[in-house]
Write an enzyme that holds these catalytic residues in place. Structure first.
Site, PDB file in Angstrom:
ATOM      1  N   HIS A 277      32.554  42.029  37.907  1.00 22.51           N
ATOM      2  CA  HIS A 277      33.679  41.300  37.303  1.00 22.51           C
ATOM      3  C   HIS A 277      33.326  39.831  37.051  1.00 22.51           C
ATOM      4  O   HIS A 277      33.678  39.288  36.000  1.00 22.51           O
ATOM      5  CB  HIS A 277      34.917  41.348  38.201  1.00 22.51           C
TER       6      HIS A 277
ATOM      7  N   HIS B 224      30.889  46.304  42.349  1.00 18.54           N
ATOM      8  CA  HIS B 224      31.973  46.414  41.358  1.00 18.54           C
ATOM      9  C   HIS B 224      32.622  45.035  41.132  1.00 18.54           C
ATOM     10  O   HIS B 224      32.823  44.616  39.984  1.00 18.54           O
ATOM     11  CB  HIS B 224      33.008  47.441  41.839  1.00 18.54           C
ATOM     12  N   GLU B 225      32.931  44.330  42.233  1.00 18.84           N
ATOM     13  CA  GLU B 225      33.578  43.011  42.102  1.00 18.84           C
ATOM     14  C   GLU B 225      32.604  41.987  41.508  1.00 18.84           C
ATOM     15  O   GLU B 225      33.001  41.132  40.712  1.00 18.84           O
ATOM     16  CB  GLU B 225      34.104  42.527  43.450  1.00 18.84           C
TER      17      GLU B 225
ATOM     18  N   GLN C  32      40.276  38.780  37.286  1.00 21.60           N
ATOM     19  CA  GLN C  32      41.382  39.733  37.199  1.00 21.60           C
ATOM     20  C   GLN C  32      42.746  39.074  37.364  1.00 21.60           C
ATOM     21  O   GLN C  32      43.773  39.690  37.091  1.00 21.60           O
ATOM     22  CB  GLN C  32      41.235  40.831  38.258  1.00 21.60           C
TER      23      GLN C  32
ATOM     24  N   CYS D 141      39.762  50.724  38.794  1.00 17.76           N
ATOM     25  CA  CYS D 141      39.855  49.271  38.716  1.00 17.76           C
ATOM     26  C   CYS D 141      41.307  48.877  38.477  1.00 17.76           C
ATOM     27  O   CYS D 141      41.979  49.474  37.647  1.00 17.76           O
ATOM     28  CB  CYS D 141      38.983  48.776  37.564  1.00 17.76           C
ATOM     29  N   LEU D 142      41.777  47.863  39.198  1.00 18.85           N
ATOM     30  CA  LEU D 142      43.175  47.448  39.069  1.00 18.85           C
ATOM     31  C   LEU D 142      43.481  46.932  37.657  1.00 18.85           C
ATOM     32  O   LEU D 142      44.631  46.978  37.224  1.00 18.85           O
ATOM     33  CB  LEU D 142      43.513  46.361  40.100  1.00 18.85           C
TER      34      LEU D 142
ATOM     35  N   GLY E  84      39.358  45.614  46.499  1.00 16.24           N
ATOM     36  CA  GLY E  84      38.664  44.410  46.067  1.00 16.24           C
ATOM     37  C   GLY E  84      39.403  43.795  44.889  1.00 16.24           C
ATOM     38  O   GLY E  84      40.135  44.495  44.174  1.00 16.24           O
TER      39      GLY E  84
HETATM   40 ZN    ZN Z   1      37.670  46.169  38.997  1.00 17.26          ZN
END
Ligand code: ZN
Length: 185
Positions: free
Chosen positions: A146, A142-143, A50, A100-101, A45
């Site tokens: 963000h 999770h997304e 991000q 998380c990226l 995701g």
């Molecule tokens: Zn994340």
């Protein structure tokens, strides 16, 4: 085009993101770039903050997570979510180790509810209201966090939170190596 991923410490990750309309400039290209960036970084995701944009847009691909040996009948999804609003969360809480990226090398158990009902627009600005559960719900939650300015590290249990504090400070300073390009403060 692969975009740099904004790292922990970037203010855009802590901002509540804004809705967009279908005339948002370069939206199709932006969505293409987000898919490319997510796959390049082997994520499941990616949310617009991000990549530095404070807008309510995220992409999810849990098809990649499907396990042949998994006997559950839950299918993965590949979906663009625009202007999403989670309407309700239901069911028991369950822990799962998230990453998380934007926060490389840190993982931790996050407790989330099993099922969500969400209203959103797809990439063609068709309004949808759907129920997701299990891993699909987990990645969406999770997304979704963000675009609300919340990071999974804020949801960890107090002990784990303390243990990762130094690592988080290092990421803030750019002292971390990722296999993809990142943009530090
Ligand atoms: Zn994340």
């Amino acid at each position: 085009m692969i975009l740099p991923i904004y790292a922990y410490g970037q203010p855009v990750l802590k901002r509540q993101a804004s809705d967009i309309d279908k005339d948002y400039p370069g939206l199709d290209e932006l969505i293409r770039d987000m898919w490319e960036t997510m796959y390049h970084a082997t994520g499941v995701g990616l949310a617009a903050p991000q990549i530095g944009r404070s807008i309510r847009l995220f992409v999810v691909d849990t098809v990649q997570m499907e396990d042949d040996e998994d006997d559950s009948d839950e299918k993965g999804i590949k979906q663009v979510f625009i202007n999403a609003r989670i309407l309700e969360e239901e069911g028991p809480h369950w822990d799962y180790e998230e990453g998380c990226l934007s926060i490389p090398d840190i993982r931790g158990d996050v407790s989330r509810q099993e099922e969500i009902r969400i209203r959103y627009m797809d990439e063609h600005f068709q309004e949808k209201e759907e129920v997701f559960s299990g891993m699909n719900a987990r990645v969406i939650q999770h997304e979704y966090d963000h675009i609300e300015g919340i990071l999974f590290t804020e949801l960890l249990k107090p002990l784990r939170k303390r243990r990762i504090q130094r690592k988080l400070e290092d990421i803030k300073k750019g002292k971390v190596s990722a296999k993809y390009r990142m943009k530090f403060v």
